[in-house]
Design an enzyme around this catalytic site. Structure first.
Site, short mmCIF file in Angstrom:
data_model
loop_
_atom_site.label_atom_id
_atom_site.label_comp_id
_atom_site.label_asym_id
_atom_site.label_seq_id
_atom_site.Cartn_x
_atom_site.Cartn_y
_atom_site.Cartn_z
N PRO A 115 0.89 -1.32 0.07
CA PRO A 115 -0.04 -0.12 0.15
C PRO A 115 0.89 1.27 -0.08
CG PRO A 115 0.20 -0.83 2.12
CD PRO A 115 0.77 -1.88 1.15
N LYS A 116 1.28 1.51 -1.09
CA LYS A 116 2.60 2.53 -1.18
C LYS A 116 1.78 3.85 -1.61
CE LYS A 116 6.61 -0.56 -1.50
NZ LYS A 116 8.05 -0.36 -1.93
#
Length: 248
Positions: A115-116
């Site tokens: 989840p960047k």
């Protein structure tokens, strides 16, 4: 470029892909600062997707300095990892990750389920203090400090910390704005060499921010801190739960 060649591509733009098409990413001299703390159980349950469950609401804030990554170069990353259970077994859930390297963001989101988002992290030594910071745009949203190498950390404890099974949520919408991919995936680091591990006193400050809401999981009690230097290769993700399949 014919259709068969298009199908062999991993990412766009076709003339200059966002990340290389090579094999597993190898990290040399990857350096961790991690602080594990207890937060509010209800706040944590609100962001952990089922079938993962929350027991003791523990959060690990981490800053990772990566000076040598095959294909991606050098960058520093920061985020929160939540302690969860899956089918009764302890595991970790990747809640949020911030980094300023586009190749890392694109490959992490497209190949895996990391989840960047964009954010600027730093890890550095301030005389006798190891300092990790995370900025979102112009604001400092996290500051972590730890006494530098106050005591050795058992290598097996360090290994267990990095190699625990990790879960993440992969979401990819279709053109109708409804999910095309909605999966819970599992990965685990198994190729790991610990070069050094230490512990010491630590503190963590979080700033409330609308778009980098780390403080939504507030620090209630700091439990432990570690400073680890290692080489590793990322493990391949595998789907363990398909949310779209169960809804059909």
């Amino acid at each position: 470029m014919d259709a068969d060649e298009v199908r062999r591509q991993l990412t766009t733009p076709l003339g200059a892909p966002a990340y290389p098409a090579g094999g597993a990413y190898r990290f040399t001299d990857r350096e961790y600062l991690t602080i594990t703390y207890r937060t509010d159980a209800e706040a944590m349950r609100a962001v952990v997707p089922e079938p993962l469950t929350v027991g003791d609401p523990l959060v690990t804030f981490e800053v990772m300095k990566m000076p040598d990554v095959t294909g991606l170069g050098a960058f520093t990353e920061s985020g929160q990892v939540l302690t969860v259970e899956y089918e009764g077994a302890p595991a970790a859930y990747l809640h949020a990750m911030y980094v300023d390297n586009l190749g890392s963001i694109a490959s992490g989101r497209e190949i895996s389920a990391f989840p960047k988002k964009f954010g600027a992290a730093r890890l550095y030594l301030d005389v006798d203090t190891l300092v990790g910071t995370l900025d979102y745009r112009s604001l400092r949203v996290a500051t972590a400090t730890m006494g530098y190498k106050h005591a050795p950390l058992d290598v097996e404890l360090a290994r267990a910390e990095i190699t625990r099974p990790t879960y993440a949520l992969k979401l990819l919408p279709g053109y109708d704005r409804r999910p095309r991919i909605c999966e819970l995936v599992r990965s685990q680091i198994t190729d790991l060499t610990i070069k050094g591990a230490w512990t010491g006193p630590a503190r963590l400050q979080l700033l409330a921010h609308a778009l980098a809401p780390l403080a939504d999981l507030p620090v209630r009690e700091i439990l432990s801190a570690s400073h680890i230097l290692c080489d590793l290769t990322l493990g391949r993700p595998a789907v363990v739960h398909d949310y779209l399949q169960e809804s059909r």
